[in-house]
Write a protein that holds these residues in place. Structure first.
Motif, PDB file in Angstrom:
ATOM      1  N   THR A  91       0.887  -1.257   0.170  1.00  0.00           N
ATOM      2  CA  THR A  91      -0.044   0.064   0.098  1.00  0.00           C
ATOM      3  C   THR A  91       0.794   1.233   0.196  1.00  0.00           C
ATOM      4  O   THR A  91       0.462   2.436  -0.261  1.00  0.00           O
ATOM      5  N   GLU A  92       2.223   1.112   0.379  1.00  0.00           N
ATOM      6  CA  GLU A  92       3.106   2.165   0.324  1.00  0.00           C
ATOM      7  C   GLU A  92       3.267   2.860  -1.222  1.00  0.00           C
ATOM      8  O   GLU A  92       3.622   3.811  -1.345  1.00  0.00           O
ATOM      9  N   ASP A 364     -11.160  -9.385  -2.075  1.00  0.00           N
ATOM     10  CA  ASP A 364     -11.676  -8.255  -2.664  1.00  0.00           C
ATOM     11  C   ASP A 364     -10.538  -7.150  -3.012  1.00  0.00           C
ATOM     12  O   ASP A 364     -10.547  -5.885  -2.360  1.00  0.00           O
ATOM     13  N   LEU A 365      -9.810  -7.505  -4.011  1.00  0.00           N
ATOM     14  CA  LEU A 365      -8.902  -6.530  -4.515  1.00  0.00           C
ATOM     15  C   LEU A 365      -9.093  -6.327  -6.053  1.00  0.00           C
ATOM     16  O   LEU A 365      -9.403  -7.118  -6.620  1.00  0.00           O
ATOM     17  N   TYR A 376     -10.217  -4.843   0.059  1.00  0.00           N
ATOM     18  CA  TYR A 376     -10.901  -3.552  -0.225  1.00  0.00           C
ATOM     19  C   TYR A 376      -9.881  -2.536  -0.759  1.00  0.00           C
ATOM     20  O   TYR A 376      -9.894  -1.205  -0.570  1.00  0.00           O
ATOM     21  N   CYS A 377      -8.985  -3.087  -1.738  1.00  0.00           N
ATOM     22  CA  CYS A 377      -7.992  -2.231  -2.246  1.00  0.00           C
ATOM     23  C   CYS A 377      -8.205  -2.182  -3.702  1.00  0.00           C
ATOM     24  O   CYS A 377      -8.242  -3.072  -4.457  1.00  0.00           O
ATOM     25  N   ILE A 378      -7.989  -0.755  -4.193  1.00  0.00           N
ATOM     26  CA  ILE A 378      -7.900  -0.747  -5.815  1.00  0.00           C
ATOM     27  C   ILE A 378      -6.524   0.196  -6.052  1.00  0.00           C
ATOM     28  O   ILE A 378      -6.420   1.080  -5.377  1.00  0.00           O
ATOM     29  N   LEU A 379      -5.762  -0.383  -6.964  1.00  0.00           N
ATOM     30  CA  LEU A 379      -4.595   0.046  -7.320  1.00  0.00           C
ATOM     31  C   LEU A 379      -3.630   0.357  -5.962  1.00  0.00           C
ATOM     32  O   LEU A 379      -2.881   1.570  -5.686  1.00  0.00           O
ATOM     33  N   GLN A 382      -6.123   1.649  -0.063  1.00  0.00           N
ATOM     34  CA  GLN A 382      -7.226   1.042   0.769  1.00  0.00           C
ATOM     35  C   GLN A 382      -8.679   1.912   0.790  1.00  0.00           C
ATOM     36  O   GLN A 382      -8.530   3.352   0.821  1.00  0.00           O
ATOM     37  N   TYR A 383      -9.587   1.298   0.673  1.00  0.00           N
ATOM     38  CA  TYR A 383     -10.887   1.972   0.630  1.00  0.00           C
ATOM     39  C   TYR A 383     -11.780   1.285   1.701  1.00  0.00           C
ATOM     40  O   TYR A 383     -11.428   0.140   2.221  1.00  0.00           O
ATOM     41  N   SER A 384     -12.959   1.863   2.178  1.00  0.00           N
ATOM     42  CA  SER A 384     -13.953   1.228   2.866  1.00  0.00           C
ATOM     43  C   SER A 384     -14.712   0.387   1.734  1.00  0.00           C
ATOM     44  O   SER A 384     -14.400   0.086   0.681  1.00  0.00           O
ATOM     45  N   LYS A 385     -15.385  -0.715   2.545  1.00  0.00           N
ATOM     46  CA  LYS A 385     -16.256  -1.760   1.654  1.00  0.00           C
ATOM     47  C   LYS A 385     -17.008  -1.114   0.595  1.00  0.00           C
ATOM     48  O   LYS A 385     -17.168  -1.262  -0.445  1.00  0.00           O
TER      49      LYS A 385
END
Ligand SMILES: [Zn+2]
Ligand SMILES: [Zn+2]
Ligand SMILES: [Zn+2]
Ligand SMILES: [Zn+2]
Ligand SMILES: [Zn+2]
Length: 556
Positions: A91-92, A364-365, A376-379, A382-385
């Motif tokens: 995530t960095e 859920d990526l 719940y990550c995109i690119l 981190q996002y909320s559900k």
């Protein structure tokens, strides 16, 4: 839905989508494919580098290492201990989604920022095995590739559940085996092809349950046979002393004499055991596995290859499996994973990921690279559900309008040259042809070795087309093995030896053919057998190909 004929957007040939296929695409909520099965396979294979290694330096600890990624690929690499450590997190490297640009371009950008592991494998499951690629659960192995659950195994490809064996291709449950191709459950079996449950067998093909046989073909539960003729135990022992491959000349003669005998013997249209309503080749224990190649324990799946089962309800999948299900257009994924789509390397407890690379223990990526233990990550962000599902939907719509959604990563974005991948093994192209088709080509690094103590010269001297390394060393495990088995040291480098074994393997391609049997006394009586089948033996090949029933009557 009815059967539909489509035109492949890549090769422009027609291909058929069957009603069962449509049901699968519906279940997986993916659009039907726009490329034909073979183009889809080649596309995945251009991302599969099993055997081309480069010298690199770990960008975290500065350690020298070998890696599947070359410097020219532009990919950052960490050594295995660094990559698998918790000292960094994917995530960095997160990037914000830019709705004005192609999504896959943004995934590619991420792929060129996040460090990759130097070699593939379930590093944390391997013990005493530094040099190996695409492996898991190994103990004291050296230079094996795409192999799991082995101990003291050296130079093998797709060898599983095996011990104390050297130079094997596609082997399961081998012990003290050497130079075998597609053998299962064998002990002290050398220079043999397509054998199962054999002990002390040499230079034999299609033998099952045999022991103490030399240069035989199509034998079942036989002992003390030489070139398909029976001998007494004492005679066999005496003759074997003359024939035994303890010098290279005997190996050469053994191959020549036995292959002459093999050529006249009928072959079964498929290599495999215990397959039910399945098609393809090199399959064991499958049920309703269609157009599948090289694998075991596959169910209700189609267009899958290099499968270590169990794999169920999966289409367009290559490499691994190990208790996984519901995958589509995935490569190098497995170990308890499901709902993996358009992804490369989703390993160990992964659920519901799309367009991901190198993700593990996550769910859920979407479009993530090098993430472990995330949800719940995109690119890599981190996002909320709720945010995750909203943004995912938005991106899928955009991808659909760009014609990106539903396709695996493009071959021209592969970090590997076509010639560095399995694509070249099965669908070889000359450099110019590969470039013309839009593939990447990587010239081999010039290797210069001085032949000195402990370094052997390969007989091919780099003059072959087989990635010859010109010189090679023998690992202590190998030396021990040759001594124990009374075998001479090899004269070719590991790459040339691998290439010589590949020549025994049929292509990943099926032809519609008829049984060639016209023997009297079979179920077809005085008529020629008319059983039809799909086989990897091309019509212009010299082998005599039989259906299952006719073949079984010729094996005794
Ligand atoms: Zn095509
Ligand atoms: Zn390191
Ligand atoms: Zn060589
Ligand atoms: Zn037949
Ligand atoms: Zn017949």
């Amino acid at each position: 839905m009815n059967q539909e004929t489509k035109n492949c957007q890549n090769c422009k040939q027609g291909f058929i989508i069957e009603p069962d296929d449509f049901s699968f695409y519906e279940k997986m909520q993916v659009p039907p494919p726009t490329w034909c099965p073979e183009c889809r396979l080649v596309r995945r294979l251009t991302y599969r580098n099993e055997r081309t290694f480069h010298h690199r330096i770990c960008e975290k600890c500065d350690k020298k290492m070998i890696s599947v990624f070359s410097k020219e690929s532009g990919i950052h690499v960490y050594c295995q201990p660094c990559w698998w450590s918790d000292s960094w997190d994917g995530t960095e490297y997160a990037i914000d989604y830019d709705s004005s640009r192609s999504f896959l371009e943004q995934v590619d950008e991420l792929f060129h920022r996040v460090p990759m592991m130097s070699l593939y494998g379930l590093y944390t499951t391997n013990v005493g095995t530094e040099y190996a690629n695409m492996t898991g659960w190994l103990k004291n192995c050296y230079m094996v590739t795409y192999s799991d659950h082995c101990e003291n195994v050296v130079h093998g490809s797709f060898v599983n559940w095996s011990k104390d064996s050297v130079d094997n291709l596609m082997g399961q449950k081998l012990e003290l085996c050497y130079e075998t191709i597609n053998c299962t459950q064998c002990y002290e079996t050398l220079f043999s092809v397509d054998c199962d449950s054999c002990t002390n067998v040499l230079f034999s093909k299609n033998c099952s349950g045999c022991n103490n046989c030399f240069g035989c073909v199509n034998l079942k539960n036989k002992s003390y046979y030489i070139f398909n003729k029976p001998y007494t135990k004492e005679e066999y022992r005496r003759r074997l002393k003359e024939l035994y491959p303890y010098i290279n000349e005997n190996i050469k003669r053994g191959w020549e004499q036995s292959r002459k005998l093999w050529e006249d013997a009928p072959q079964k249209y498929i290599h495999g055991l215990r397959n039910v309503i399945s098609s393809g080749d090199y399959l064991n224990d499958t049920k309703n596995a269609k157009d599948c190649f090289i694998g075991f324990n596959i169910e209700n799946s189609r267009f899958c290859s290099f499968v270590t089962g169990k794999l169920t309800d999966t289409y367009d999948f290559t490499n691994f499996g190990e208790n996984s299900a519901l995958m589509y257009e995935a490569l190098q994924s497995g170990d308890q994973v499901s709902e993996v789509k358009f992804s490369w390397w989703a390993i160990t407890n992964v659920q519901n990921v799309e367009y991901c690379m190198f993700v593990g223990s996550s769910s859920d990526l979407f479009g993530c690279v090098g993430l472990r233990k995330h949800q719940y990550c995109i690119l890599n962000k981190q996002y909320s559900k709720e945010e995750y599902y909203n943004l995912r939907e938005k991106i899928v719509l955009k991808m659909k309008s760009d014609g990106e959604y539903g396709e695996f990563f493009s071959p021209n974005k592969s970090p590997f040259g076509y010639n560095e991948t399995t694509a070249q093994e099965f669908f070889p192209l000359a450099k110019q042809e590969a470039l013309r088709k839009g593939y990447i080509w990587r010239e081999r690094e010039e290797k210069k070795y001085e032949i000195q103590d402990g370094i052997l010269a390969c007989e091919h001297q780099g003059k072959c087309e087989e990635a010859c390394t010109t010189a090679f060393i023998l690992h202590p495990l190998e030396l021990q093995f040759y001594k124990r088995m009374n075998l001479p040291q090899p004269r070719l480098c590991p790459n040339c030896r691998h290439a010589s074994r590949l020549k025994f393997r049929n292509p990943i391609k099926l032809w519609d053919r008829k049984c060639m049997c016209s023997k009297e006394g079979h179920f077809h009586e005085k008529e020629k057998c008319v059983v039809e089948f799909k086989t990897t033996y091309a019509p212009d090949r010299p082998e005599i190909i039989y259906c299952e029933k006719c073949y079984q009557q010729e094996v005794y």
